[in-house]
Motif scaffolding. Structure first.
Motif, mmCIF file in Angstrom:
data_model
loop_
_atom_site.group_PDB
_atom_site.id
_atom_site.type_symbol
_atom_site.label_atom_id
_atom_site.label_comp_id
_atom_site.label_asym_id
_atom_site.label_seq_id
_atom_site.Cartn_x
_atom_site.Cartn_y
_atom_site.Cartn_z
ATOM 1 N N ARG A 34 -39.013 -95.181 60.139
ATOM 2 C CA ARG A 34 -37.881 -94.339 59.694
ATOM 3 C C ARG A 34 -38.401 -93.110 58.955
ATOM 4 O O ARG A 34 -37.888 -92.001 59.121
ATOM 5 C CB ARG A 34 -36.924 -95.147 58.816
ATOM 6 C CG ARG A 34 -35.973 -96.033 59.608
ATOM 7 C CD ARG A 34 -34.849 -96.593 58.741
ATOM 8 N NE ARG A 34 -35.335 -97.454 57.673
ATOM 9 C CZ ARG A 34 -35.608 -98.771 57.813
ATOM 10 N NH1 ARG A 34 -35.435 -99.364 58.980
ATOM 11 N NH2 ARG A 34 -36.037 -99.464 56.790
ATOM 12 N N MET A 35 -39.449 -93.302 58.127
ATOM 13 C CA MET A 35 -40.048 -92.170 57.415
ATOM 14 C C MET A 35 -40.603 -91.152 58.410
ATOM 15 O O MET A 35 -40.412 -89.938 58.243
ATOM 16 C CB MET A 35 -41.185 -92.652 56.489
ATOM 17 C CG MET A 35 -40.726 -93.402 55.271
ATOM 18 S SD MET A 35 -42.057 -94.220 54.358
ATOM 19 C CE MET A 35 -43.265 -92.960 54.170
ATOM 20 N N CYS A 36 -41.279 -91.643 59.459
ATOM 21 C CA CYS A 36 -41.837 -90.741 60.474
ATOM 22 C C CYS A 36 -40.745 -89.934 61.162
ATOM 23 O O CYS A 36 -40.879 -88.728 61.364
ATOM 24 C CB CYS A 36 -42.633 -91.540 61.500
ATOM 25 S SG CYS A 36 -44.200 -92.161 60.866
ATOM 26 N N LEU A 37 -39.672 -90.615 61.530
ATOM 27 C CA LEU A 37 -38.564 -89.916 62.197
ATOM 28 C C LEU A 37 -37.929 -88.879 61.268
ATOM 29 O O LEU A 37 -37.616 -87.761 61.697
ATOM 30 C CB LEU A 37 -37.500 -90.916 62.656
ATOM 31 C CG LEU A 37 -37.842 -91.717 63.903
ATOM 32 C CD1 LEU A 37 -36.774 -92.782 64.162
ATOM 33 C CD2 LEU A 37 -37.998 -90.813 65.103
ATOM 34 N N SER A 38 -37.755 -89.233 60.004
ATOM 35 C CA SER A 38 -37.166 -88.288 59.043
ATOM 36 C C SER A 38 -38.027 -87.048 58.900
ATOM 37 O O SER A 38 -37.524 -85.922 58.870
ATOM 38 C CB SER A 38 -37.001 -88.955 57.674
ATOM 39 O OG SER A 38 -36.034 -89.959 57.748
ATOM 40 N N ARG A 39 -39.367 -87.223 58.808
ATOM 41 C CA ARG A 39 -40.270 -86.076 58.689
ATOM 42 C C ARG A 39 -40.259 -85.229 59.954
ATOM 43 O O ARG A 39 -40.285 -83.999 59.896
ATOM 44 C CB ARG A 39 -41.708 -86.544 58.415
ATOM 45 C CG ARG A 39 -41.979 -87.083 57.032
ATOM 46 C CD ARG A 39 -42.078 -86.009 55.962
ATOM 47 N NE ARG A 39 -43.059 -84.972 56.226
ATOM 48 C CZ ARG A 39 -44.331 -85.017 55.883
ATOM 49 N NH1 ARG A 39 -44.830 -86.060 55.274
ATOM 50 N NH2 ARG A 39 -45.128 -83.999 56.158
ATOM 51 N N VAL A 41 -37.790 -84.771 61.984
ATOM 52 C CA VAL A 41 -36.543 -84.005 61.987
ATOM 53 C C VAL A 41 -36.578 -82.915 60.926
ATOM 54 O O VAL A 41 -36.238 -81.757 61.196
ATOM 55 C CB VAL A 41 -35.334 -84.955 61.789
ATOM 56 C CG1 VAL A 41 -34.068 -84.170 61.546
ATOM 57 C CG2 VAL A 41 -35.197 -85.886 62.987
ATOM 58 N N SER A 42 -37.015 -83.250 59.708
ATOM 59 C CA SER A 42 -36.995 -82.249 58.632
ATOM 60 C C SER A 42 -37.978 -81.112 58.878
ATOM 61 O O SER A 42 -37.718 -79.972 58.518
ATOM 62 C CB SER A 42 -37.270 -82.902 57.272
ATOM 63 O OG SER A 42 -38.600 -83.359 57.186
ATOM 64 N N GLU A 43 -39.116 -81.394 59.502
ATOM 65 C CA GLU A 43 -40.105 -80.346 59.762
ATOM 66 C C GLU A 43 -39.933 -79.699 61.136
ATOM 67 O O GLU A 43 -40.656 -78.770 61.483
ATOM 68 C CB GLU A 43 -41.517 -80.918 59.626
ATOM 69 C CG GLU A 43 -41.803 -81.330 58.197
ATOM 70 C CD GLU A 43 -43.262 -81.659 57.953
ATOM 71 O OE1 GLU A 43 -44.119 -81.182 58.733
ATOM 72 O OE2 GLU A 43 -43.531 -82.370 56.986
ATOM 73 N N LYS A 44 -39.012 -80.245 61.921
ATOM 74 C CA LYS A 44 -38.759 -79.730 63.270
ATOM 75 C C LYS A 44 -40.056 -79.713 64.098
ATOM 76 O O LYS A 44 -40.328 -78.786 64.854
ATOM 77 C CB LYS A 44 -38.148 -78.338 63.228
ATOM 78 C CG LYS A 44 -36.916 -78.222 62.363
ATOM 79 C CD LYS A 44 -35.683 -78.171 63.191
ATOM 80 C CE LYS A 44 -34.455 -77.881 62.363
ATOM 81 N NZ LYS A 44 -33.951 -79.017 61.633
ATOM 82 N N GLY A 45 -40.858 -80.741 63.925
ATOM 83 C CA GLY A 45 -42.120 -80.859 64.649
ATOM 84 C C GLY A 45 -42.906 -82.050 64.142
ATOM 85 O O GLY A 45 -42.486 -82.748 63.226
#
Length: 93
Positions: A34-39, A41-45
């Protein structure tokens, strides 16, 4: 926000090692993912560098290659060790 199930296959050895590392960090696999997916999305990459690093240059070997090229250019690449030692001794006088 609705939750969805994401599944994927992983190498068993890698999964076991990853779980061990995560356990030492106080995390479980679902939390980490979940942390990986959030990062993502937030970094758009991808949140880490994905470049291919060149092999480190061995400065000693590169210097010897340059010296060999210079010797070849000056016609002295076939000198014996004794001839090289004599040249050095002469230069030190």
């Amino acid at each position: 926000m609705a939750n969805t199930l994401i599944q994927f296959r992983a190498d068993e050895t890698e999964r076991t090692e990853a779980n061990s590392i995560l356990q030492q960090l106080g995390l479980d696999m679902p939390s980490y993912l979940r942390m990986c997916l959030s990062r993502l999305v937030s970094e758009k990459g991808i949140p880490f560098s994905m470049t291919i690093k060149q092999a480190p240059v061995n400065k000693g070997i590169e210097a010897m290659k340059r010296a060999s090229r210079i010797a070849e250019e000056n016609g002295i690449s076939d000198m014996t060790l004794e001839e090289i030692d004599a040249e050095i001794a002469e230069a030190r006088k």
